[in-house]
Scaffold this motif. Structure first.
Motif, mmCIF file in Angstrom:
data_model
loop_
_atom_site.group_PDB
_atom_site.id
_atom_site.type_symbol
_atom_site.label_atom_id
_atom_site.label_comp_id
_atom_site.label_asym_id
_atom_site.label_seq_id
_atom_site.Cartn_x
_atom_site.Cartn_y
_atom_site.Cartn_z
ATOM 1 N N TYR A 1 19.323 5.460 9.471
ATOM 2 C CA TYR A 1 17.945 5.292 9.275
ATOM 3 C C TYR A 1 17.571 5.515 7.887
ATOM 4 N N SER A 2 16.830 4.284 7.357
ATOM 5 C CA SER A 2 16.492 4.638 5.923
ATOM 6 C C SER A 2 15.338 5.574 5.788
ATOM 7 N N CYS A 3 15.653 6.768 5.314
ATOM 8 C CA CYS A 3 14.971 8.066 4.985
ATOM 9 C C CYS A 3 13.669 7.476 4.341
ATOM 10 N N LYS A 4 13.860 6.783 3.072
ATOM 11 C CA LYS A 4 12.547 6.301 2.240
ATOM 12 C C LYS A 4 11.514 5.741 2.988
ATOM 13 N N THR A 5 11.803 4.744 4.157
ATOM 14 C CA THR A 5 10.856 3.964 4.730
ATOM 15 C C THR A 5 9.763 4.835 5.332
ATOM 16 N N ASN A 6 10.272 6.150 5.584
ATOM 17 C CA ASN A 6 9.199 6.878 6.393
ATOM 18 C C ASN A 6 10.014 8.355 6.570
ATOM 19 N N MET B 1 21.640 9.302 8.533
ATOM 20 C CA MET B 1 20.244 9.266 7.980
ATOM 21 C C MET B 1 20.871 8.643 6.417
ATOM 22 N N GLU B 2 20.245 7.282 6.061
ATOM 23 C CA GLU B 2 20.463 6.680 4.870
ATOM 24 C C GLU B 2 19.535 7.201 3.797
ATOM 25 N N VAL B 3 19.943 8.052 2.567
ATOM 26 C CA VAL B 3 19.443 8.619 1.631
ATOM 27 C C VAL B 3 19.552 7.895 0.310
ATOM 28 N N LEU C 1 32.058 -1.720 2.111
ATOM 29 C CA LEU C 1 31.393 -2.602 1.267
ATOM 30 C C LEU C 1 29.730 -2.392 2.127
ATOM 31 N N HIS C 2 28.869 -2.469 0.903
ATOM 32 C CA HIS C 2 27.490 -2.213 1.226
ATOM 33 C C HIS C 2 26.538 -3.175 0.516
ATOM 34 N N ILE C 3 26.331 -4.203 1.500
ATOM 35 C CA ILE C 3 25.504 -5.260 0.834
ATOM 36 C C ILE C 3 24.138 -5.334 1.190
ATOM 37 N N HIS C 4 23.204 -4.341 1.135
ATOM 38 C CA HIS C 4 21.840 -4.468 1.378
ATOM 39 C C HIS C 4 20.983 -5.156 0.549
ATOM 40 N N ASN C 5 20.176 -6.413 1.031
ATOM 41 C CA ASN C 5 19.228 -7.146 0.234
ATOM 42 C C ASN C 5 17.966 -7.281 1.053
ATOM 43 N N THR D 1 11.629 -13.139 3.506
ATOM 44 C CA THR D 1 11.551 -13.569 4.731
ATOM 45 C C THR D 1 12.017 -12.987 5.778
ATOM 46 N N ARG D 2 13.037 -12.119 5.536
ATOM 47 C CA ARG D 2 13.588 -11.189 6.602
ATOM 48 C C ARG D 2 14.426 -12.167 7.394
ATOM 49 N N SER D 3 15.095 -13.192 6.863
ATOM 50 C CA SER D 3 15.549 -14.446 7.728
ATOM 51 C C SER D 3 17.087 -13.969 8.207
ATOM 52 N N GLY E 1 23.007 -3.055 5.312
ATOM 53 C CA GLY E 1 21.658 -2.347 5.086
ATOM 54 C C GLY E 1 20.682 -2.806 5.905
ATOM 55 N N GLY E 2 19.217 -2.962 5.348
ATOM 56 C CA GLY E 2 18.250 -2.968 6.256
ATOM 57 C C GLY E 2 17.440 -4.156 6.150
ATOM 58 N N GLY E 3 16.282 -4.252 6.185
ATOM 59 C CA GLY E 3 15.304 -5.417 6.096
ATOM 60 C C GLY E 3 15.062 -6.250 7.195
ATOM 61 N N PHE E 4 15.595 -5.642 8.222
ATOM 62 C CA PHE E 4 15.148 -6.552 9.495
ATOM 63 C C PHE E 4 13.823 -6.629 10.194
ATOM 64 N N ILE F 1 24.357 -0.586 9.876
ATOM 65 C CA ILE F 1 23.063 -1.175 9.418
ATOM 66 C C ILE F 1 21.858 -0.197 9.277
ATOM 67 N N GLU F 2 21.328 -0.290 8.342
ATOM 68 C CA GLU F 2 20.187 1.024 7.796
ATOM 69 C C GLU F 2 19.002 0.573 7.863
ATOM 70 N N PRO F 3 18.323 0.311 9.210
ATOM 71 C CA PRO F 3 16.893 -0.193 9.472
ATOM 72 C C PRO F 3 16.012 1.031 8.982
ATOM 73 N N GLY F 4 14.950 0.590 8.452
ATOM 74 C CA GLY F 4 13.641 1.390 7.955
ATOM 75 C C GLY F 4 12.613 0.705 8.880
ATOM 76 N N SER F 5 11.856 -0.266 8.116
ATOM 77 C CA SER F 5 10.766 -0.981 8.789
ATOM 78 C C SER F 5 10.916 -1.320 10.354
ATOM 79 N N ALA F 6 12.183 -1.820 10.619
ATOM 80 C CA ALA F 6 12.178 -2.518 12.041
ATOM 81 C C ALA F 6 12.270 -1.344 13.031
ATOM 82 N N SER G 1 5.889 1.889 7.975
ATOM 83 C CA SER G 1 6.712 1.793 7.001
ATOM 84 C C SER G 1 6.018 1.637 5.670
ATOM 85 N N TYR G 2 6.744 2.380 4.603
ATOM 86 C CA TYR G 2 6.370 2.473 3.214
ATOM 87 C C TYR G 2 4.730 2.805 3.224
ATOM 88 N N THR G 3 4.392 3.528 3.844
ATOM 89 C CA THR G 3 2.964 4.162 3.635
ATOM 90 C C THR G 3 2.915 5.383 3.574
#
Ligand SMILES: Cc1ncc(COP(=O)(O)O)c(C=O)c1O
Length: 396
Positions: free
Chosen positions: A40-45, A61-63, A180-184, A188-190, A218-221, A255-260, A353-355
């Motif tokens: 879980y992406s800690c920074k997201t919340n 926990m992803e920090v 390998l870590h390839i978060h982007n 569009t979150r496509s 990574g995250g971004g879903f 996978i490192e979801p935050g917003s999702a 997320s991110y609030t």
């Protein structure tokens, strides 16, 4: 605590929705890559209650900083349960994570130098990951935030740095790059972006004469938003591409979801405190602020609900404004809607997320956070800040 009696403004986390997001994600991972970790992406919340909740579901926990690392430890995460990413790692915590079997994804050359220093102190081999920077925009035109400038994170695939660094680290006695870590994050979150990320992982892997232990995409879903891409849809594509090069039993998918996970389950509830007309418009002021639900001032629409107890005329236009003295603290324009009055409630939905992590201490301090449990009980998980909290560590 009764929901109707709660003093506004506040955030309200619906446990049922959060649990649903988690279970849906896990179910999709189980079907498509049943050798996985969720970080879980800690920074997201980073609300501690939420961090602790994730642990119950075996989520890591992803920090991305020492402070986040220490926070994760304080909440109960062991080093092995923390994924340490980002360009802002401190050497001491980096070393601690390395010695205690945490996941580390190196992002910059100073970390390579630290590895070279630490290597001789290690008694047994440790495995780490490397963040990859690649030209996602080429595969997904107009989908990335920085277009032709590219992402700023990780080591470049195109100029060969990523393979050079892997070679440099692998020369050490006791440290090997095994992930390998390839978060982007794309605009569009496509699905296409994940296809491209996974292809990049495959292209790197075929240069190595050993099997990678993990691919962290990574995250971004999207998650929990009707009409948007589902976890099943993402993972079906991801597994199809990864399977061309990796075996599920040998290589873990991280996978490192935050917003999702945390975006959709949280509402912000505020109340109309004033209504007036100017030469131009009807101005409706609430005891919330855009700073609390759109700190980047980028949203142009919200999911929202109005709680109005009696019949009202329809008003052509009303501008909903926040409590700050910023003239641009305007949350939204209501068109052809019921005329709002003092005391009416506006619920902004899906604002988790991110609030909370990005709200400033500007004019007012942090509002209360409540959780509505699955049995409808409401508990407070952060009391609102007063000047007592604001004055901590101030010297005057
Ligand atoms: C490395 C990393 N992982 C995960 C995330 C979480 O992304 P999201 O909240 O979009 O899922 C981010 C966000 O920027 C990130 O930088």
């Amino acid at each position: 605590m009764k929901e109707e009696k709660l003093e506004t403004p506040y955030f309200l986390l619906h446990e049922e929705k959060l649990e649903r997001n988690i279970l849906e994600l896990k179910a999709a991972l189980k079907v498509y890559w049943n050798n996985y970790e969720i970080g879980y992406s800690c920074k997201t919340n980073s609300t501690p209650w939420i961090m602790k909740y994730m642990k119950k579901y075996d989520i890591k926990m992803e920090v991305v900083s020492d402070n986040e690392y220490l926070l994760a430890e304080k909440v109960g995460y062991k080093n092995k349960e923390i994924i340490f990413n980002g360009p802002n790692k401190g050497k001491k915590i980096f070393k601690r994570a390395l010695l205690n079997g945490g996941y580390i994804n190196i992002d910059s050359l100073n970390e390579v130098e630290w590895l070279e220093e630490i290597d001789s102190n290690l008694l047994e081999e440790v495995e780490i990951g490397i963040r990859v920077n690649f030209d996602l925009e080429k595969d997904c035109p107009n989908e990335t935030a920085y277009l032709k400038d590219g992402s700023r994170f990780g080591f470049s695939y195109e100029n060969g740095d990523v393979l050079k660094v892997i070679e440099r680290v692998n020369k050490l006695n006791n440290i090997k790059i095994k992930g390998l870590h390839i978060h982007n994050t794309t605009k569009t979150r496509s699905i296409r972006a994940y296809e491209s990320i996974c292809k990049c992982a495959c292209k790197i892997a075929i240069n190595l004469n050993y099997t990678l232990k993990y691919i962290d995409i990574g995250g971004g879903f999207f998650g929990g938003v009707p009409g948007k891409t589902t976890f099943n849809e993402y993972l079906e594509r991801i597994s199809t591409v990864l399977k061309t090069t990796f075996e599920i039993s040998k290589t873990k998918l991280i996978i490192e979801p935050g917003s999702a996970l945390i975006g959709s389950p949280i509402d912000f509830v505020c109340e109309v405190i004033d209504v007036k007309d100017t030469f131009a418009k009807r101005i409706v002021t609430v005891n919330g602020s855009r700073n609390l639900i759109d700190p980047f001032f980028m949203k142009n629409s919200y999911f929202y609900n109005l709680v109005i107890k009696d019949d009202r005329k329809i008003k052509k236009e009303q501008i909903i404004c926040g409590y700050t003295c910023l003239d641009n603290d305007r949350l939204m324009r209501l068109e052809n809607n019921q005329e709002l009055k003092r005391g009416d409630i506006i619920i902004f939905e899906k604002v988790g997320s991110y609030t909370i992590t990005l709200s400033p201490l500007f004019i007012e301090y942090f509002p209360t956070i409540y959780v509505k449990k699955k049995d409808n009980e409401i508990i407070c998980v952060r009391e609102k800040w007063s000047i007592e909290e604001f004055l901590q560590k101030q010297i005057f």
